[in-house]
Design an enzyme around this catalytic site. Sequence first.
Site, mmCIF file in Angstrom:
data_model
loop_
_atom_site.group_PDB
_atom_site.id
_atom_site.type_symbol
_atom_site.label_atom_id
_atom_site.label_comp_id
_atom_site.label_asym_id
_atom_site.label_seq_id
_atom_site.Cartn_x
_atom_site.Cartn_y
_atom_site.Cartn_z
ATOM 1 N N SER A 6 0.840 -1.198 0.000
ATOM 2 C CA SER A 6 0.000 0.000 0.000
ATOM 3 C C SER A 6 0.883 1.260 0.000
ATOM 4 O O SER A 6 1.686 1.447 -0.894
ATOM 5 C CB SER A 6 -0.968 -0.050 1.186
ATOM 6 O OG SER A 6 -2.038 0.841 1.019
ATOM 7 N N HIS A 9 -6.862 -6.320 -1.506
ATOM 8 C CA HIS A 9 -5.765 -5.394 -1.215
ATOM 9 C C HIS A 9 -4.705 -6.004 -0.311
ATOM 10 O O HIS A 9 -3.513 -5.827 -0.550
ATOM 11 C CB HIS A 9 -6.336 -4.135 -0.563
ATOM 12 C CG HIS A 9 -5.313 -3.085 -0.249
ATOM 13 N ND1 HIS A 9 -4.561 -2.474 -1.226
ATOM 14 C CD2 HIS A 9 -4.913 -2.540 0.941
ATOM 15 C CE1 HIS A 9 -3.748 -1.582 -0.670
ATOM 16 N NE2 HIS A 9 -3.928 -1.614 0.645
ATOM 17 N N ASP A 53 -8.921 -5.362 -5.665
ATOM 18 C CA ASP A 53 -8.405 -4.444 -4.645
ATOM 19 C C ASP A 53 -9.350 -3.258 -4.535
ATOM 20 O O ASP A 53 -9.509 -2.484 -5.487
ATOM 21 C CB ASP A 53 -7.001 -3.981 -5.045
ATOM 22 C CG ASP A 53 -6.304 -3.170 -3.970
ATOM 23 O OD1 ASP A 53 -6.991 -2.469 -3.205
ATOM 24 O OD2 ASP A 53 -5.065 -3.233 -3.910
#
Length: 433
Positions: free
Chosen positions: A250, A376, A342
């Site tokens: 991320s 994600h 995601d």
Amino acid sequence: MLHITRIQCRKMSSQVQLLVTPAKALVDDKVDIIVERLAPRQPVTLHARLVEGTARFQSYAHYRADDTGRIVVAKQPSLGGLYSSVHQMGLFWSMQPSPGQKPGLRLRKKDVSAPYLVDISVHEGHVDVMGEENLPSLVTTTVERWYLGDGVRRIPVREGRVRGTLFLPPGKGPFAGVIDLFGNTGGLAEYRAALLASRGFAALALAYFAYDDLPTDVFGIDLDYFEEALDWLLRLPNVQSHGVGVVGTSKGGDIALSMAAHMDKISAVAVIGSFSAVSAAPLRYRGTVLPCLRLRVEEVVFTKEGFADIRNMLEDSSKEPKACIQVEKAGCPIMFVAGEDDLQTHAVFHAKQAIARMEAHGKTNYTLLQYPGAGHLIEPPYTPHCGLYYHSLFKGCFLAGGEPKSHAVAQADSWHQILRLFRTHVDKNSAKL
């Protein structure tokens, strides 16, 4: 770490046996689960449970013994429960928070010096065991799942501005170095670095905000800090001095890409669910400011349960093209790990955007691992899928996306490819073999 647990039911009315091999292993190791001495074609339920702090997770699957009264999980299909078909590690990756807990639980190991203790039990018939605390079992055993391998050293780091934890494999080295970065939740997560060290790397779990005396949020960070951490790691006598690998998830991903673009001592980068631009806050570096894509709170969408869908919260890169990371300047291989579902970063879009920029400059030093049905939070193998998690800084639950079975495939495949990337491009000892 090879151990075998064989537990025999003490009741005189049953001789059911449960064999788990190995009963003590790293979390990315597979285990074989075999049930013996059942009646021919007997239906049973296999149940797995673990407790981490106050959080409780569990899974279950329905099986039927073969004509000899035997079940081999790696070869026989689950007939129902939380997964179906043949999945050797299904009892682990299909785990869910037990009923009655707050939404948004994410299984993350806080104390890597202790294992996950997973209780595996066999129950008569095909039953839904979720939430059942005292369901009678035919046989039960406990297995240990470790992030920290035997002989791995854990060393808290407080050097200059650098804050984190260094994990070193057994032996003198020198070992290939890897810096491990997570995202906008801040703090210090050690589990992935511990596992990297258990697989032979000198791994630095690096905190960069909301930890110790570091900035309280991402608006206070600068890229010089990560260069300081890089230089410190390379000076260690038991770390190979030519360069390091970086893995980032991320927000940690766009920092890893920025490091590769601006620092020549980066030997390989793997980014997971990453942006292709500096996200959320400008990034200062050597007296200049790298622009960012701004957060647009008005673009957050909430479900009827009050969960946040933030996939469109970040400003479009066409609005601020200078925020796009100059990945074409990276001299090292870059691996993009992206889930097609995601719900946080549009990971596939950003990976392809970065790749297009590289190709436009004649660069081919990239790999894209694109996974259908993955969300994600792509973690090490057999970690339970987390499609919704509580964000402690924002005080709310965020959608992460993904479907358990597909997500499990992504986790297992990407982890081994990341290890291969670092062994090939960071570990000079491995390259000589």
